[in-house]
Design a protein around this motif. Structure first.
Motif, PDB file in Angstrom:
ATOM      1  N   GLY A 161      -2.843  10.771  -6.569  1.00  0.00           N
ATOM      2  CA  GLY A 161      -3.595  10.707  -5.325  1.00  0.00           C
ATOM      3  C   GLY A 161      -4.050   9.307  -4.954  1.00  0.00           C
ATOM      4  N   PHE A 162      -3.638   8.290  -5.710  1.00  0.00           N
ATOM      5  CA  PHE A 162      -4.078   6.912  -5.451  1.00  0.00           C
ATOM      6  C   PHE A 162      -3.420   6.388  -4.171  1.00  0.00           C
ATOM      7  CE2 PHE A 162      -3.615   2.248  -6.402  1.00  0.00           C
ATOM      8  CZ  PHE A 162      -4.960   1.945  -6.283  1.00  0.00           C
ATOM      9  N   LYS A 163      -4.210   5.809  -3.281  1.00  0.00           N
ATOM     10  CA  LYS A 163      -3.708   5.375  -1.966  1.00  0.00           C
ATOM     11  C   LYS A 163      -3.245   3.921  -1.946  1.00  0.00           C
ATOM     12  CE  LYS A 163      -4.821   9.354  -0.222  1.00  0.00           C
ATOM     13  NZ  LYS A 163      -3.754  10.347   0.052  1.00  0.00           N
ATOM     14  N   GLY A 164      -3.628   3.133  -2.953  1.00  0.00           N
ATOM     15  CA  GLY A 164      -3.246   1.722  -2.961  1.00  0.00           C
ATOM     16  C   GLY A 164      -1.857   1.518  -3.519  1.00  0.00           C
ATOM     17  N   ALA A 165      -1.636   0.364  -4.146  1.00  0.00           N
ATOM     18  CA  ALA A 165      -0.351   0.044  -4.777  1.00  0.00           C
ATOM     19  C   ALA A 165      -0.492   0.206  -6.289  1.00  0.00           C
ATOM     20  CB  ALA A 165       0.077  -1.379  -4.439  1.00  0.00           C
ATOM     21  N   LEU A 166       0.456   0.898  -6.882  1.00  0.00           N
ATOM     22  CA  LEU A 166       0.424   1.173  -8.319  1.00  0.00           C
ATOM     23  C   LEU A 166       1.730   0.725  -8.955  1.00  0.00           C
ATOM     24  CD1 LEU A 166      -0.632   2.677 -10.916  1.00  0.00           C
ATOM     25  CD2 LEU A 166       0.468   4.732 -10.005  1.00  0.00           C
ATOM     26  N   GLU A 205       0.834  -1.198   0.000  1.00  0.00           N
ATOM     27  CA  GLU A 205       0.000   0.000   0.000  1.00  0.00           C
ATOM     28  C   GLU A 205       0.875   1.257   0.000  1.00  0.00           C
ATOM     29  OE1 GLU A 205      -3.458   2.037   2.810  1.00  0.00           O
ATOM     30  OE2 GLU A 205      -2.923  -0.073   3.072  1.00  0.00           O
ATOM     31  N   GLY A 206       0.535   2.198  -0.869  1.00  0.00           N
ATOM     32  CA  GLY A 206       1.307   3.441  -0.955  1.00  0.00           C
ATOM     33  C   GLY A 206       2.416   3.418  -1.976  1.00  0.00           C
ATOM     34  N   ASP A 207       2.771   2.236  -2.497  1.00  0.00           N
ATOM     35  CA  ASP A 207       3.791   2.166  -3.557  1.00  0.00           C
ATOM     36  C   ASP A 207       3.220   2.776  -4.840  1.00  0.00           C
ATOM     37  OD1 ASP A 207       5.689   0.950  -2.009  1.00  0.00           O
ATOM     38  OD2 ASP A 207       5.325  -1.077  -2.759  1.00  0.00           O
ATOM     39  N   ARG A 208       3.993   3.666  -5.448  1.00  0.00           N
ATOM     40  CA  ARG A 208       3.657   4.170  -6.795  1.00  0.00           C
ATOM     41  C   ARG A 208       4.911   3.971  -7.629  1.00  0.00           C
ATOM     42  NH1 ARG A 208       1.308   9.050  -4.688  1.00  0.00           N
ATOM     43  NH2 ARG A 208       2.851  10.275  -5.830  1.00  0.00           N
ATOM     44  N   ALA A 209       4.988   2.810  -8.260  1.00  0.00           N
ATOM     45  CA  ALA A 209       6.229   2.385  -8.905  1.00  0.00           C
ATOM     46  C   ALA A 209       6.066   2.316 -10.415  1.00  0.00           C
ATOM     47  CB  ALA A 209       6.661   1.018  -8.370  1.00  0.00           C
ATOM     48  N   CYS A 210       7.174   2.573 -11.113  1.00  0.00           N
ATOM     49  CA  CYS A 210       7.215   2.346 -12.549  1.00  0.00           C
ATOM     50  C   CYS A 210       8.080   1.122 -12.821  1.00  0.00           C
ATOM     51  CB  CYS A 210       7.756   3.565 -13.288  1.00  0.00           C
ATOM     52  SG  CYS A 210       9.401   4.113 -12.809  1.00  0.00           S
TER      53      CYS A 210
END
Length: 602
Positions: free
Chosen positions: A168-173, A31-36
């Motif tokens: 602003g997405f709170k989950g994992a991306l 949760e909170g990861d915003r990864a490429c």
């Protein structure tokens, strides 16, 4: 305390045929990861994303998903299945507990991407299909979003909206994209898939290239050390054993392991080698348009537009989808007649046209047949005859792909094939209509370098902000009213100039109608001078870095012997860069002194 991972792969292996895509791979998203997810085309990024989504079975290892976790996957190409309307397609992704509010949630999400639930899935454009896919992913209320090239076919307003949504997405991306500006705006972590393994960095995409270069440099040093050690051990095998007539079997086994390690090493894939021939004939004028207009029904796409394009100009065309970018290109290049006005093309104009739909590629032909339309086994590029397979190798195609049907190639491979086909022909005008879709970043970088060295004119339609900033020297923009305006610089310059214009217009509205400006000397620099003053330090720093690199390169005593032409080009560029740096420094000093003088007059 860090939250537990939502989805994890441990020791994961996937093999297609006899080729391993990746093996013994570990990756997790929390949760909170915003990864490429970055890496070369064909390196397995899409397969890894599908594996995390549970759409590809593992040949080895395990996949774990926290109970209750919702995962949404956005593929590169939409699959509408049996859905008849966009609403049906998006509604299928609603969570089970959506209840009676589900239809309104779907309608609201579709409205945000400019679609209606009643719209038929048949006949959707590439951009509309992409927006439907994005609405489907977002309406799912997923805990994990896995997005494969989400910006493909989107226009800039939609890309910027999506960037804001994902930030602003709170989950994992986890997302794959070739759009550097988009990645810089969204990512906070990097997963680098390189030769079957994943490395992770807890920084956004802006840190990737320096990190990658450092990793590869360290790897090259380690390989060099191993090869040196192998030479020493081989000498011991030849001389030491026979001298003592006694074998140290432990050392022999270590030598065999070292040799095997070096032999088994998967080397870094090379870059494409693109050479674009310039047609030297023709005058200084490329295209001139005088008061041209074009409309579809009562909707104007081009209204009273005039421009004079000189040879060597690099012009980008931007605007929302459907405003007429491709139409304006076709008008300027003579493929479409204007309703009024006239277009004149310069003498000896030889154009190459890169079509975003890739209509120039026969899906049932092979790459060999595409390049050798008249038969045979060779192509002539920039005056040099090359075997067709060798030429395909330069565009990163494997030998066996030369005889595969085009329809079996990936989107990025089709784009590279089209570039290979086009670049066999000399030209003095290159028209690129959405060239960046599906290309990996290394090929994009090389395409930018080729266009920078190209002696002809370049017209490019793109929604890739970074590509435009690196490629064009001026930008044509419209908001869809048929009025086109030319701005100096790339997309960032366009955005800055439009922002200042908007501020100025707002200030005019607020100002009292009879208010008079005070007479006397200026109190501050003009906008143009102030912007130049702000931008010059970065430009000077860039030139200083280039000068230092060129000086280091030319200091190599072996450089001239290995590459006389390269040495001459580097010498000429060094002289030009030093001259540009001196001019920039003088201009910056002039502006600093002017700013101080104006401040003193207040």
């Amino acid at each position: 305390m860090a939250s537990p991972p939502l989805v994890t792969l441990r020791g994961a292996s996937v093999t297609f045929g006899a080729r391993p895509v990746f093996s013994d791979l570990d990756i997790s998203l929390g949760e909170g990861d915003r990864a490429c997810l970055v890496g070369r085309n064909g390196g397995g990024k899409s397969t890894l994303l599908k594996t995390l989504a549970g759409l590809v079975d593992l040949d080895g290892g395990s996949r774990f998903v926290q109970p209750g976790t919702r995962i949404a996957y956005l593929p590169q190409d939409p699959d509408f299945g049996t859905a008849r309307s966009v609403g049906d397609y998006v509604s299928a992704a609603l969570p089970a507990d959506a209840g009676p509010a589900g239809p309104s949630q779907v309608a609201a999400q579709l409205a945000m991407v400019g679609l209606t639930p009643e719209r038929s899935v048949e006949g959707l454009s590439g951009g509309e299909a992409r927006r439907a896919d994005i609405a489907r992913a977002l309406v799912s209320e997923a805990d994990v979003l896995l997005l494969d090239e989400p910006t493909n076919h989107l226009d800039m307003p939609t890309i910027e909206w999506l960037e804001s949504e994902l930030s602003g997405f709170k989950g994992a991306l986890l997302l794959i994209s070739h759009d550097r500006a988009f990645l810089r705006g969204v990512s906070r972590q990097i997963f680098w898939l390189d030769r079957g393994q994943v490395r992770r960095l807890e920084k956004g995409y802006e840190a990737f290239e320096d990190w990658r270069d450092e990793v590869l440099e360290d790897e090259a040093k380690e390989i060099h050390k191993q090869e040196k050690k192998l030479q020493v051990e081989m000498k011991w095998m030849r001389e030491g054993i026979s001298a003592r007539r006694k074998r140290n079997m432990g050392r022999v086994r270590a030598l065999q392991d070292l040799r095997q390690n070096i032999n088994d090493r998967v080397s870094v894939q090379g870059s494409a080698k693109i050479d674009l021939a310039t047609e030297q004939s023709g005058g200084t004028l490329a295209i001139e348009a005088e008061h041209i207009s074009y409309a579809i029904g009562d909707r104007p796409l081009v209204k009273d537009f005039s421009i004079r394009i000189q040879r060597g100009a690099r012009i980008g065309l931007v605007g929302p989808n459907g405003v007429g970018k491709t139409t304006l290109l076709r008008l300027l290049t003579g493929h479409l007649e204007p309703d009024s006005g006239k277009v004149r093309q310069g003498s000896g104009l030889e154009a190459l046209y890169f079509d975003q739909k890739r209509d120039q590629l026969d899906p049932d032909a092979t790459p060999w047949q595409v390049l050798c339309e008249a038969g045979g086994d060779s192509v002539t590029v920039n005056g040099t005859k090359k075997h067709v397979v060798g030429y395909l190798n330069e565009f990163l195609f494997a030998n066996e792909q030369a005889t595969m049907p085009v329809k079996a190639l990936s989107g990025g491979e089709k784009n590279r094939l089209l570039l290979a086909k086009l670049f066999t022909k000399p030209s003095n005008l290159v028209i690129l209509d959405e060239p960046t879709n599906d290309l990996d970043m290394e090929t994009l970088d090389l395409l930018q370098e080729v266009l920078a060295d190209y002696g002809g004119t370049v017209l490019v339609v793109s929604h890739d902000r970074d590509f435009l900033d690196r490629t064009v020297s001026s930008t044509l923009a419209t908001d869809g009213d048929g009025k086109w305006q030319l701005y100096a610089g790339g997309y960032s310059d366009l955005a800055d100039q439009r922002g200042e214009v908007a501020k100025a217009e707002k200030a005019k509205v607020k100002a009292a109608p009879k208010e008079e400006r005070p007479s006397g000397p200026r109190a501050k620099l003009s906008y143009k001078d102030q912007r130049e003053r702000d931008l010059l330090p970065a430009a000077m720093a860039k030139l200083e870095t280039e000068v230092a690199k060129l000086q280091e390169k030319l200091a190599d005593p072996a450089f001239y012997g290995k590459d006389p032409d390269g040495f001459a080009k580097s010498s000429a560029r060094l002289e030009a860069a030093q001259s540009e740096l001196a001019t920039s420094e003088e201009r910056w000093l002039e502006l600093e002194m002017l700013a101080e003088e104006l401040a003193g007059n207040k």
